[in-house]
Design a protein around this motif. Structure first.
Motif, PDB file in Angstrom:
ATOM      1  N   SER A 114      11.374  -7.089  25.298  1.00  0.00           N
ATOM      2  CA  SER A 114      10.988  -6.388  24.079  1.00  0.00           C
ATOM      3  C   SER A 114      11.691  -7.000  22.888  1.00  0.00           C
ATOM      4  O   SER A 114      12.712  -7.677  23.033  1.00  0.00           O
ATOM      5  CB  SER A 114      11.383  -4.912  24.161  1.00  0.00           C
ATOM      6  OG  SER A 114      10.767  -4.286  25.245  1.00  0.00           O
ATOM      7  N   GLU A 115      11.152  -6.718  21.717  1.00  0.00           N
ATOM      8  CA  GLU A 115      11.792  -7.110  20.469  1.00  0.00           C
ATOM      9  C   GLU A 115      12.286  -5.858  19.760  1.00  0.00           C
ATOM     10  O   GLU A 115      11.665  -4.809  19.848  1.00  0.00           O
ATOM     11  CB  GLU A 115      10.794  -7.851  19.575  1.00  0.00           C
ATOM     12  CG  GLU A 115      10.326  -9.155  20.169  1.00  0.00           C
ATOM     13  CD  GLU A 115       9.249  -9.830  19.348  1.00  0.00           C
ATOM     14  OE1 GLU A 115       8.973  -9.393  18.207  1.00  0.00           O
ATOM     15  OE2 GLU A 115       8.665 -10.802  19.847  1.00  0.00           O
ATOM     16  N   MET A 116      13.437  -5.996  19.077  1.00  0.00           N
ATOM     17  CA  MET A 116      14.001  -4.891  18.308  1.00  0.00           C
ATOM     18  C   MET A 116      14.582  -5.426  17.019  1.00  0.00           C
ATOM     19  O   MET A 116      15.130  -6.521  16.984  1.00  0.00           O
ATOM     20  CB  MET A 116      15.107  -4.184  19.090  1.00  0.00           C
ATOM     21  CG  MET A 116      14.565  -3.364  20.222  1.00  0.00           C
ATOM     22  SD  MET A 116      15.530  -1.948  20.684  1.00  0.00           S
ATOM     23  CE  MET A 116      15.593  -0.932  19.255  1.00  0.00           C
ATOM     24  N   GLU A 117      14.490  -4.620  15.979  1.00  0.00           N
ATOM     25  CA  GLU A 117      15.042  -4.981  14.677  1.00  0.00           C
ATOM     26  C   GLU A 117      16.544  -4.708  14.609  1.00  0.00           C
ATOM     27  O   GLU A 117      17.288  -5.466  14.019  1.00  0.00           O
ATOM     28  CB  GLU A 117      14.358  -4.163  13.571  1.00  0.00           C
ATOM     29  CG  GLU A 117      12.884  -4.424  13.424  1.00  0.00           C
ATOM     30  CD  GLU A 117      12.568  -5.606  12.544  1.00  0.00           C
ATOM     31  OE1 GLU A 117      13.466  -6.081  11.823  1.00  0.00           O
ATOM     32  OE2 GLU A 117      11.417  -6.071  12.597  1.00  0.00           O
ATOM     33  N   ASP A 118      16.982  -3.605  15.199  1.00  0.00           N
ATOM     34  CA  ASP A 118      18.329  -3.075  14.971  1.00  0.00           C
ATOM     35  C   ASP A 118      19.093  -2.938  16.291  1.00  0.00           C
ATOM     36  O   ASP A 118      18.800  -2.050  17.084  1.00  0.00           O
ATOM     37  CB  ASP A 118      18.194  -1.712  14.279  1.00  0.00           C
ATOM     38  CG  ASP A 118      19.508  -1.074  13.908  1.00  0.00           C
ATOM     39  OD1 ASP A 118      20.573  -1.582  14.322  1.00  0.00           O
ATOM     40  OD2 ASP A 118      19.472  -0.050  13.213  1.00  0.00           O
ATOM     41  N   MET A 119      20.070  -3.805  16.500  1.00  0.00           N
ATOM     42  CA  MET A 119      20.848  -3.751  17.750  1.00  0.00           C
ATOM     43  C   MET A 119      21.718  -2.500  17.823  1.00  0.00           C
ATOM     44  O   MET A 119      21.972  -1.980  18.896  1.00  0.00           O
ATOM     45  CB  MET A 119      21.716  -5.006  17.903  1.00  0.00           C
ATOM     46  CG  MET A 119      20.934  -6.231  18.278  1.00  0.00           C
ATOM     47  SD  MET A 119      19.840  -6.040  19.713  1.00  0.00           S
ATOM     48  CE  MET A 119      20.995  -5.568  20.976  1.00  0.00           C
ATOM     49  N   GLY A 120      22.175  -2.008  16.681  1.00  0.00           N
ATOM     50  CA  GLY A 120      22.947  -0.769  16.680  1.00  0.00           C
ATOM     51  C   GLY A 120      22.124   0.373  17.234  1.00  0.00           C
ATOM     52  O   GLY A 120      22.595   1.164  18.055  1.00  0.00           O
ATOM     53  N   LYS A 121      20.870   0.469  16.802  1.00  0.00           N
ATOM     54  CA  LYS A 121      19.963   1.497  17.310  1.00  0.00           C
ATOM     55  C   LYS A 121      19.715   1.298  18.798  1.00  0.00           C
ATOM     56  O   LYS A 121      19.682   2.258  19.562  1.00  0.00           O
ATOM     57  CB  LYS A 121      18.646   1.474  16.544  1.00  0.00           C
ATOM     58  CG  LYS A 121      17.644   2.506  17.025  1.00  0.00           C
ATOM     59  CD  LYS A 121      16.434   2.562  16.129  1.00  0.00           C
ATOM     60  CE  LYS A 121      15.331   3.479  16.599  1.00  0.00           C
ATOM     61  NZ  LYS A 121      15.640   4.598  17.404  1.00  0.00           N
ATOM     62  N   PHE A 122      19.573   0.060  19.225  1.00  0.00           N
ATOM     63  CA  PHE A 122      19.350  -0.225  20.643  1.00  0.00           C
ATOM     64  C   PHE A 122      20.476   0.350  21.489  1.00  0.00           C
ATOM     65  O   PHE A 122      20.250   1.044  22.471  1.00  0.00           O
ATOM     66  CB  PHE A 122      19.227  -1.737  20.878  1.00  0.00           C
ATOM     67  CG  PHE A 122      19.212  -2.119  22.328  1.00  0.00           C
ATOM     68  CD1 PHE A 122      18.079  -1.935  23.095  1.00  0.00           C
ATOM     69  CD2 PHE A 122      20.350  -2.654  22.930  1.00  0.00           C
ATOM     70  CE1 PHE A 122      18.063  -2.278  24.445  1.00  0.00           C
ATOM     71  CE2 PHE A 122      20.347  -3.004  24.270  1.00  0.00           C
ATOM     72  CZ  PHE A 122      19.205  -2.821  25.023  1.00  0.00           C
ATOM     73  N   PHE A 123      21.720   0.063  21.108  1.00  0.00           N
ATOM     74  CA  PHE A 123      22.848   0.526  21.915  1.00  0.00           C
ATOM     75  C   PHE A 123      23.031   2.043  21.818  1.00  0.00           C
ATOM     76  O   PHE A 123      23.411   2.681  22.796  1.00  0.00           O
ATOM     77  CB  PHE A 123      24.125  -0.228  21.539  1.00  0.00           C
ATOM     78  CG  PHE A 123      24.133  -1.633  22.073  1.00  0.00           C
ATOM     79  CD1 PHE A 123      24.162  -1.881  23.432  1.00  0.00           C
ATOM     80  CD2 PHE A 123      24.075  -2.709  21.211  1.00  0.00           C
ATOM     81  CE1 PHE A 123      24.148  -3.174  23.927  1.00  0.00           C
ATOM     82  CE2 PHE A 123      24.065  -4.017  21.690  1.00  0.00           C
ATOM     83  CZ  PHE A 123      24.096  -4.246  23.054  1.00  0.00           C
ATOM     84  N   THR A 124      22.747   2.619  20.673  1.00  0.00           N
ATOM     85  CA  THR A 124      22.816   4.078  20.541  1.00  0.00           C
ATOM     86  C   THR A 124      21.765   4.733  21.428  1.00  0.00           C
ATOM     87  O   THR A 124      22.057   5.673  22.171  1.00  0.00           O
ATOM     88  CB  THR A 124      22.595   4.506  19.075  1.00  0.00           C
ATOM     89  OG1 THR A 124      23.639   3.940  18.283  1.00  0.00           O
ATOM     90  CG2 THR A 124      22.605   6.016  18.934  1.00  0.00           C
ATOM     91  N   ASP A 125      20.547   4.228  21.371  1.00  0.00           N
ATOM     92  CA  ASP A 125      19.464   4.776  22.180  1.00  0.00           C
ATOM     93  C   ASP A 125      19.701   4.549  23.668  1.00  0.00           C
ATOM     94  O   ASP A 125      19.302   5.365  24.495  1.00  0.00           O
ATOM     95  CB  ASP A 125      18.125   4.174  21.772  1.00  0.00           C
ATOM     96  CG  ASP A 125      17.676   4.620  20.394  1.00  0.00           C
ATOM     97  OD1 ASP A 125      18.256   5.592  19.857  1.00  0.00           O
ATOM     98  OD2 ASP A 125      16.759   3.992  19.848  1.00  0.00           O
ATOM     99  N   LEU A 126      20.338   3.443  24.004  1.00  0.00           N
ATOM    100  CA  LEU A 126      20.617   3.133  25.402  1.00  0.00           C
ATOM    101  C   LEU A 126      21.497   4.214  26.034  1.00  0.00           C
ATOM    102  O   LEU A 126      21.270   4.635  27.166  1.00  0.00           O
ATOM    103  CB  LEU A 126      21.308   1.766  25.500  1.00  0.00           C
ATOM    104  CG  LEU A 126      21.556   1.200  26.877  1.00  0.00           C
ATOM    105  CD1 LEU A 126      20.232   0.916  27.580  1.00  0.00           C
ATOM    106  CD2 LEU A 126      22.374  -0.081  26.760  1.00  0.00           C
TER     107      LEU A 126
END
Length: 98
Positions: free
Chosen positions: A55-67
């Motif tokens: 997948s592609e994501m714009e915001d790595m901070g959001k990725f780790f928070t959502d994870l």
């Protein structure tokens, strides 16, 4: 933009069940976690029973928070029920898209 690959090593003969589970979960990930251009892939060569979500994501901070809260949804908990019984291991790859 970031490209994220979640590489799973399924237990022998369990890759198909894992793919089915991920296909059911993918709309949830795209809607709630902001994943884009997602693909589910399986091995053609290399290690047997490998399943990859890319997948592609714009915001790595959001990725780790959502994870951390990925299984907070009752809907997703139900979809992913039994996941651990299908997987032997895996790893994550993250790339910067230039």
């Amino acid at each position: 933009m970031y490209l994220i690959r979640e590489v799973f090593q399924a237990k022998p003969g369990k890759a198909g069940a894992l793919v089915k589970m991920f296909k059911a979960a993918m709309p949830h990930f795209e809607k709630t976690e902001g994943m884009k251009n997602s693909k589910i892939m399986t091995d053609a060569t290399g290690n047997y029973w490998t399943v990859v979500i890319q997948s592609e994501m714009e915001d790595m901070g959001k990725f780790f928070t959502d994870l951390r809260g990925a299984t907070a949804s009752d809907e997703l908990k139900e979809i992913m029920k039994g996941y651990i019984d299908l997987v032997e291991g895996g790893h994550r790859e993250i790339f910067v898209i230039e």
